[in-house]
Design a protein around this motif. Structure first.
Motif, PDB file in Angstrom:
ATOM      1  N   PHE A   1       0.862  -1.176   0.000  1.00  0.00           N
ATOM      2  CA  PHE A   1       0.000   0.000   0.000  1.00  0.00           C
ATOM      3  C   PHE A   1       0.903   1.233   0.000  1.00  0.00           C
TER       4      PHE A   1
ATOM      5  N   GLN B   1       0.818   5.696   0.891  1.00  0.00           N
ATOM      6  CA  GLN B   1       0.074   6.831   1.434  1.00  0.00           C
ATOM      7  C   GLN B   1       0.848   8.108   1.176  1.00  0.00           C
TER       8      GLN B   1
ATOM      9  N   ARG C   1      -4.526   5.900   2.651  1.00  0.00           N
ATOM     10  CA  ARG C   1      -3.661   4.803   2.226  1.00  0.00           C
ATOM     11  C   ARG C   1      -4.367   4.042   1.101  1.00  0.00           C
TER      12      ARG C   1
ATOM     13  N   ALA D   1       2.056  -5.174   3.926  1.00  0.00           N
ATOM     14  CA  ALA D   1       1.094  -5.721   4.872  1.00  0.00           C
ATOM     15  C   ALA D   1       0.891  -7.195   4.570  1.00  0.00           C
TER      16      ALA D   1
ATOM     17  N   THR E   1      -7.436  -2.136   3.374  1.00  0.00           N
ATOM     18  CA  THR E   1      -6.456  -2.185   4.460  1.00  0.00           C
ATOM     19  C   THR E   1      -6.930  -3.077   5.605  1.00  0.00           C
TER      20      THR E   1
ATOM     21  N   TRP F   1       1.531  -5.250   9.622  1.00  0.00           N
ATOM     22  CA  TRP F   1       2.015  -4.135   8.819  1.00  0.00           C
ATOM     23  C   TRP F   1       3.480  -3.856   9.119  1.00  0.00           C
TER      24      TRP F   1
END
Length: 126
Positions: free
Chosen positions: A36, A38, A44, A96, A110, A116
């Motif tokens: 992911f 952000q 995110r 993750a 998420t 994570w």
């Protein structure tokens, strides 16, 4: 499982980076592992995922054809090869993981992932 993300840095537009997500305390092939990212002031967002069972990896539309996710079972690591980087790729990238399979409809969320890593900064200059 513990995840350690690395490989970020500063690169010019058009350049490449390879991010690594090293797993410890668990076998990466038993997990679905995703990347992911952000950006400042944004939520995110999903980039890509490597399913525990292998098979086709989904990608966000923004990175299709430029990013490639892969897994090395010997090194217990998942990689994200990023080519043709753009300034809009600038973000903190997180890996993750979730034990086992994740159904496709949840794969890009998420909340599907319990574990994570700490994130690695990618900055692409124009």
């Amino acid at each position: 499982v513990q995840l350690q993300a690395s490989g970020g840095g500063l690169v010019q537009a058009g350049g490449s980076l390879r991010l690594s997500c090293a797993a410890s305390g668990g076998t990466v092939s038993s997990y679905t592992v995703a990347w992911f990212r952000q950006a400042p002031g944004k939520e995110r967002e999903f980039v890509s995922a490597f399913r525990s069972s292998g098979g086709t990896s989904p990608y966000a539309d923004a990175v299709k054809g430029r990013f490639t996710i892969s897994r090395d079972n010997v090194k217990n690591t998942v990689y994200l090869q990023m080519n043709s980087l753009k300034p809009e790729d600038t973000a903190v990238y997180y890996c993750a993981a979730q034990n086992g399979r994740i159904i496709t409809s949840l794969l890009k969320g998420t909340r599907a992932y319990e574990y994570w890593g700490q994130g690695t900064q990618v900055t692409v200059s124009s």
